[in-house]
Structure formats: structure tokens, C-alpha cells
Design an enzyme around this catalytic site. Sequence first.
Site, PDB file in Angstrom:
ATOM      1  N   ASP A 143       0.819  -1.226   0.000  1.00 44.22           N
ATOM      2  CA  ASP A 143       0.000   0.000   0.000  1.00 44.22           C
ATOM      3  C   ASP A 143       0.847   1.269   0.000  1.00 44.22           C
ATOM      4  O   ASP A 143       0.345   2.346  -0.303  1.00 44.22           O
ATOM      5  CB  ASP A 143      -0.922   0.024   1.232  1.00 44.22           C
ATOM      6  CG  ASP A 143      -1.984  -1.058   1.178  1.00 44.22           C
ATOM      7  OD1 ASP A 143      -2.273  -1.544   0.077  1.00 44.22           O
ATOM      8  OD2 ASP A 143      -2.507  -1.416   2.243  1.00 44.22           O
ATOM      9  N   ARG A 282     -17.250  -4.207 -17.763  1.00 44.89           N
ATOM     10  CA  ARG A 282     -16.775  -5.431 -17.103  1.00 44.89           C
ATOM     11  C   ARG A 282     -15.841  -5.055 -15.946  1.00 44.89           C
ATOM     12  O   ARG A 282     -15.211  -3.989 -15.971  1.00 44.89           O
ATOM     13  CB  ARG A 282     -15.984  -6.304 -18.089  1.00 44.89           C
ATOM     14  CG  ARG A 282     -16.811  -6.862 -19.216  1.00 44.89           C
ATOM     15  CD  ARG A 282     -17.702  -8.002 -18.745  1.00 44.89           C
ATOM     16  NE  ARG A 282     -18.358  -8.658 -19.867  1.00 44.89           N
ATOM     17  CZ  ARG A 282     -19.515  -8.296 -20.395  1.00 44.89           C
ATOM     18  NH1 ARG A 282     -20.156  -7.239 -19.929  1.00 44.89           N
ATOM     19  NH2 ARG A 282     -20.030  -8.965 -21.405  1.00 44.89           N
ATOM     20  N   HIS A 288      -5.294 -10.012  -4.336  1.00 46.91           N
ATOM     21  CA  HIS A 288      -4.025 -10.524  -3.814  1.00 46.91           C
ATOM     22  C   HIS A 288      -3.014 -10.867  -4.894  1.00 46.91           C
ATOM     23  O   HIS A 288      -1.849 -11.151  -4.576  1.00 46.91           O
ATOM     24  CB  HIS A 288      -4.277 -11.746  -2.934  1.00 46.91           C
ATOM     25  CG  HIS A 288      -5.085 -11.418  -1.715  1.00 46.91           C
ATOM     26  ND1 HIS A 288      -6.439 -11.232  -1.762  1.00 46.91           N
ATOM     27  CD2 HIS A 288      -4.713 -11.196  -0.432  1.00 46.91           C
ATOM     28  CE1 HIS A 288      -6.884 -10.926  -0.550  1.00 46.91           C
ATOM     29  NE2 HIS A 288      -5.855 -10.890   0.271  1.00 46.91           N
TER      30      HIS A 288
END
Length: 364
Positions: A143, A282, A288
Site C-alpha cells: 500500500d 466489465r 491478492h
Amino acid sequence: MSDDIRAIGVLTGGGDAPGLNAVIRAVVRTAIGHYKWEVVGFRDGFEGLVEKHSVNLEMDDVSGLLTRGGTILGTSNKANPFAWHMGEGENHQLVDRSGEAVDYIKSLGLDALAVIGGDGTLSIADGLREKGTKVVGIPKTIDNDLYETDQTFGFDTAISIATEALDRIHTTAESHHRVMVVEVMGRNAGWLALHSGIAGGGDIILLPEIPYDIDKICEKILWRNRSGRRFSMVVVAEGAKPLGGEAVVARVVADSPDPIRLGGIGNVVANQIEERLNIETRVTVLGHLVRGGTPTAFDRVLASRLGSEAVHLLARGESGRMVRLSGSEISSVEISKIANKQRLVPADHSLLRLGRETGICFGD
Ligand code: F6P
């Protein structure tokens, strides 16, 4: 050089990130190879420290680790020695087992602990420091939201994987004249969405820091269609939220120190776009995917530098500190300065400016 270090422990805590093994390798190589210390690894983060699961690490154990994703020690984003979950249902209680953790470190004859983790893990390390354990912190997270370091290892790999995914989705978006929404991790900080969105040619990038207006998003897509670009790429961080609204919660992990798991905003945004514009849309959730596998060369080098410097800090008698990247140099800062803080994308960040100047819509 500090004479009082002969043996150290190492653990990896919180969500995994590419480069963890490269750090462990650098710690072990520097500690054993350079200083002739002993190294003990704790299994599954702080769980191993409380439940007494450890393993002696030798040079051979870290052979071939540079390229390997995950962590050979295992990790946990639930275990907190200061708030340990005991019992179930009505008998559930949080117990402070930090004393046992400190005793276990002593019983193994360890003089210090190298803790590899993000804000939660390093906050726990700071608590152990307050109890008298010599600790050194090594900043990790895809992050990139840790204070006091210019970059965490794992982030570069996450950007490149997300960017590769965007490149691939781009070509199918173009073929089908669709809107493609790609959801990436990033609970409170949108660094991954911002960097991968810019690198991967996102037309619309939605960050947790900038509440979005769905009308602005639709205007941008229509504008692109009118100017002949009949497809659009939307990159959305999992923590993005509409103006006046909340982030989408995927699940609550009750026994985690950080129980809220986000996810699902990609579908919400895609449905709104399709309903309003009647353009096929879409969604791809990268999740992950960006946390696993081989680290980039940059992350391998950064992880190695941080791991090695962490050991040097202990050797110099400087504990209670976190190693960090400052510009292109490795330095260190008191761990207490970073505990329980998150570095968000500031409103005046140069990449937001660049994005706006080059036509990216941030939903505002
Ligand atoms: O801290 C990294 C992070 O990848 C966040 O962006 C994400 O919300 C979280 O971990 C998910 O963690 P897990 O699924 O492992 O509990």
C-alpha cells in the site's frame, strides 16, 4: 560497535508483500556472515512469539530467496501479543500476553528482534520496545502508506503487476468498445491505484482520498466516446467511496486488529456506469494477485538494503528505530514516530496534478 548483541530474532507480520524473503535473506546474511551472530526466525509473525514457534536460521536456509514471493517464516495479520484473542462466544476476551512474548525472546537468548511489517506490526514492535526489548523495524506494505519512509518494499512489484494487468485489459477493452473497471488494493491510501493507473493509461482513477461523483465519471466516458475513443479504463482503489457515501465492506474478520476487509467497489461503479450510459462494462478485481510472486529488481535491492541496514543499526547499538528510504539513501527514524499513522495521497500531490493536466478524471 555494540558488544552486547550475539543473537537476534526476526519475524514478518501483517499482510505479505513481495520482497519479504529478500529482507530475511539480507538480515541472516549480514547477521551471520558479517557479524557472526545467531539468527532465530519466529513462525507466523507475533503468533510464533507468543505460541513459542521458532526456528534457527542458517545461511543455507536463505539460499535462493531473492526471487521468492511470500515469506518463508509465515505471517499473521491477527496475532497481537498485547491483545490476544482467547476463548469463543461469551467467553471471548482479549488478553495481554506481551510479557510471555518478552520472556520467550529472553529464554532463547536473543538480544534483539528485527520486525518486518507495516504500521500495525511496527506499532506492536514499538510496544515491545517499551517493555525493554531491543527492536528494529523494517517497513513493508504494497500500500506504500507508511509514514517516514519514501517507499516501502513490495510497492514497486505491486505497481508493475497491476500495470501489466491494465495493459492486458486495455486491449480487450478496445476490441469490444467496453468500459473496463479494474479494482486494486488500497484501503485508505490510493498510491497503488494512482501509480498503476498512470502507468497503465487509466482514464478514470478513483482513490480513497478523493470521494467520487458518478456523474463526473460518466461525463468523462461520454466525452471519450464522442471523441472517437469508444472504450474507457477505470482504475479503482478498494477504499474509494462516493461523495457522501462509504467504502464497500466485503467482510469483517472479527479476530483481526484491523477487522474490516474492503472489496466490491469495482462492481458498484461498473453497475452505475452501465445503468446510466448503457455501455457494456466489465470488472476485474486484482486483489491478492499483486501481493504474490517474484519481486521486481527494485524491490529486491530495496529489501536487501533495508534488511542489511537493520542489522547494522543493532550492531551500532541503535535500537527502537525503523530503517527507511529517504530519497535514494537508507536512513532510520524512531519507530514510535510511525506507529498508528497512515501516509495518504495529499490533495496537492504532483502525480494528481500530472494526471489532471494529462486528462485523467479522478471522479471529482
Ligand atoms: O495492507 C495491504 C493490504 O493488501 C490492503 O490493501 C488490503 O486491504 C489488505 O491488505 C487485505 O489483507 P488480507 O486479505 O490479507 O486480510
